[in-house]
Design a protein around this motif. Structure first.
Motif, PDB file in Angstrom:
ATOM      1  N   CYS A   1       1.521 -16.998  11.170  1.00 54.89           N
ATOM      2  CA  CYS A   1       0.832 -16.529  10.506  1.00 54.89           C
ATOM      3  C   CYS A   1      -0.643 -17.325  10.635  1.00 54.89           C
ATOM      4  CB  CYS A   1       0.724 -16.188   8.704  1.00 54.89           C
ATOM      5  SG  CYS A   1       2.317 -15.500   8.641  1.00 54.89           S
ATOM      6  N   SER A   2      -1.806 -16.733  10.538  1.00 54.45           N
ATOM      7  CA  SER A   2      -3.089 -17.123  10.552  1.00 54.45           C
ATOM      8  C   SER A   2      -3.914 -17.109   9.213  1.00 54.45           C
ATOM      9  CB  SER A   2      -3.892 -16.754  11.612  1.00 54.45           C
ATOM     10  OG  SER A   2      -5.324 -17.351  11.612  1.00 54.45           O
ATOM     11  N   PHE A   3      -4.081 -18.134   8.436  1.00 53.83           N
ATOM     12  CA  PHE A   3      -4.742 -17.888   7.282  1.00 53.83           C
ATOM     13  C   PHE A   3      -5.579 -19.255   6.908  1.00 53.83           C
ATOM     14  CE2 PHE A   3      -0.820 -20.406   6.817  1.00 53.83           C
ATOM     15  CZ  PHE A   3      -1.252 -21.452   5.685  1.00 53.83           C
ATOM     16  N   TYR A   4      -6.452 -18.818   5.633  1.00 57.49           N
ATOM     17  CA  TYR A   4      -7.225 -20.034   5.481  1.00 57.49           C
ATOM     18  C   TYR A   4      -7.095 -20.548   4.087  1.00 57.49           C
ATOM     19  CZ  TYR A   4     -10.336 -18.104   8.995  1.00 57.49           C
ATOM     20  OH  TYR A   4     -10.812 -17.592  10.603  1.00 57.49           O
ATOM     21  N   MET A   5      -7.502 -21.635   3.960  1.00 56.63           N
ATOM     22  CA  MET A   5      -7.478 -22.361   2.579  1.00 56.63           C
ATOM     23  C   MET A   5      -8.777 -22.609   1.884  1.00 56.63           C
ATOM     24  SD  MET A   5      -4.513 -25.194   3.795  1.00 56.63           S
ATOM     25  CE  MET A   5      -4.221 -25.774   1.899  1.00 56.63           C
ATOM     26  N   GLY A   6      -8.754 -22.401   0.845  1.00 62.53           N
ATOM     27  CA  GLY A   6     -10.193 -22.901   0.113  1.00 62.53           C
ATOM     28  C   GLY A   6     -10.480 -21.973  -1.449  1.00 62.53           C
ATOM     29  N   GLY A   7     -11.335 -22.396  -1.989  1.00 63.45           N
ATOM     30  CA  GLY A   7     -11.473 -22.041  -3.087  1.00 63.45           C
ATOM     31  C   GLY A   7     -11.770 -22.977  -4.395  1.00 63.45           C
ATOM     32  N   TRP A   8     -11.586 -24.273  -3.882  1.00 70.52           N
ATOM     33  CA  TRP A   8     -11.640 -25.291  -4.639  1.00 70.52           C
ATOM     34  C   TRP A   8     -13.095 -25.359  -5.673  1.00 70.52           C
ATOM     35  CZ3 TRP A   8     -10.296 -25.923   0.523  1.00 70.52           C
ATOM     36  CH2 TRP A   8      -8.895 -26.279   0.518  1.00 70.52           C
ATOM     37  N   GLY A   9     -12.772 -25.452  -6.968  1.00 73.15           N
ATOM     38  CA  GLY A   9     -13.707 -25.611  -7.786  1.00 73.15           C
ATOM     39  C   GLY A   9     -14.508 -24.356  -8.256  1.00 73.15           C
ATOM     40  N   THR A  10     -14.005 -23.037  -7.784  1.00 74.63           N
ATOM     41  CA  THR A  10     -14.560 -21.702  -8.108  1.00 74.63           C
ATOM     42  C   THR A  10     -13.825 -21.090  -8.988  1.00 74.63           C
ATOM     43  OG1 THR A  10     -13.454 -20.709  -6.345  1.00 74.63           O
ATOM     44  CG2 THR A  10     -15.221 -21.600  -5.594  1.00 74.63           C
TER      45      THR A  10
END
Length: 232
Positions: free
Chosen positions: A135-144
């Motif tokens: 799979c190809s995915f993204y990580m993020g969203g810290w502090g939102t």
């Protein structure tokens, strides 16, 4: 190849020959890692992505369907590692530098099923196995606001004992949230404890979650060892 493992009818032990210490399994692991590193280097990042394009499309379709049928509900699992000989701050400093750097090899080397790690126009991209699926995915969203779930997670540990926390959504290129991660670190007298929680949609087969708990154990163990070696 299947995930099922059976005990062999015969056993083989090494009695003499090679210099130094180590089992036959140790030798095999060394050669497997060396061969894998060679193929990664020869193919290069784009070569690997091109080679796995059909697998990635199939894997992402699997995650997207799991997210759709789970209606925002997730199952969680946690791997706990105990590290000795360095602090969590030392390890996380190494990780921050590794993810910020242009050389992804230290990140890829931590697990045989790491294929790409780096940042593009969307964010921090990871291409790896989720269970049997590439799979190809993204990580993020810290502090939102999207990360409000982490504040109420059942797996959240006391700040006093685990002051270093990182939480993230796992999402596809189209924005579909297909998982979550909550990793928490607390120092001990001898080193630190890493509490590594992953969340997958409830309609994912249980084996997918089980496999990722093993994946966590392999990659974080190897990252911690790499961080210690870089400090030496």
């Amino acid at each position: 190849m299947t995930d099922k493992q059976t005990s062999p009818a015969v056993s083989v032990t090494l009695e003499s020959g090679p210099a130094g210490t180590g089992s036959i399994d140790d030798f095999e692991l060394f050669y497997a890692r060396r061969a894998l590193d060679r193929f990664r280097a020869r193919l290069g990042r784009q070569g690997l992505l091109d080679l796995l394009a059909a697998d990635i499309e199939e894997g992402n379709a699997f995650l997207r369907e799991c997210a759709r049928t789970s209606d925002g509900e997730f199952n969680a699992g946690t791997t706990v590692l105990q590290a000795r000989g360095m602090t969590s701050a030392e390890f996380l400093a190494w990780m921050d530098a590794a993810f910020a750097g242009e050389d992804e090899r230290p990140l890829l080397a931590a697990h045989p099923e790491h294929y790409a790690m780096g940042t593009d126009h969307i964010g921090a991209r990871v291409v790896e196995n989720i269970g049997p699926h590439v799979c190809s995915f993204y990580m993020g969203g810290w502090g939102t606001a999207a990360m409000a779930w982490a504040e109420d997670a059942d797996e959240l540990l006391p700040e006093s004992e685990y002051p270093r926390k990182m939480s993230s959504n796992l999402f596809l290129e189209d924005g579909t949230v297909v998982g979550r991660a909550l990793i928490q670190f607390g120092d001990t007298a001898e080193g630190f404890t890493a509490n590594l929680t992953v969340y997958f949609p409830t309609s994912c087969p249980k084996g997918v979650l089980d496999h990722h708990l093993r994946h966590y154990a392999v990659e974080f163990r190897n990252w911690i060892v790499a961080a210690a070696e870089a400090r030496a």
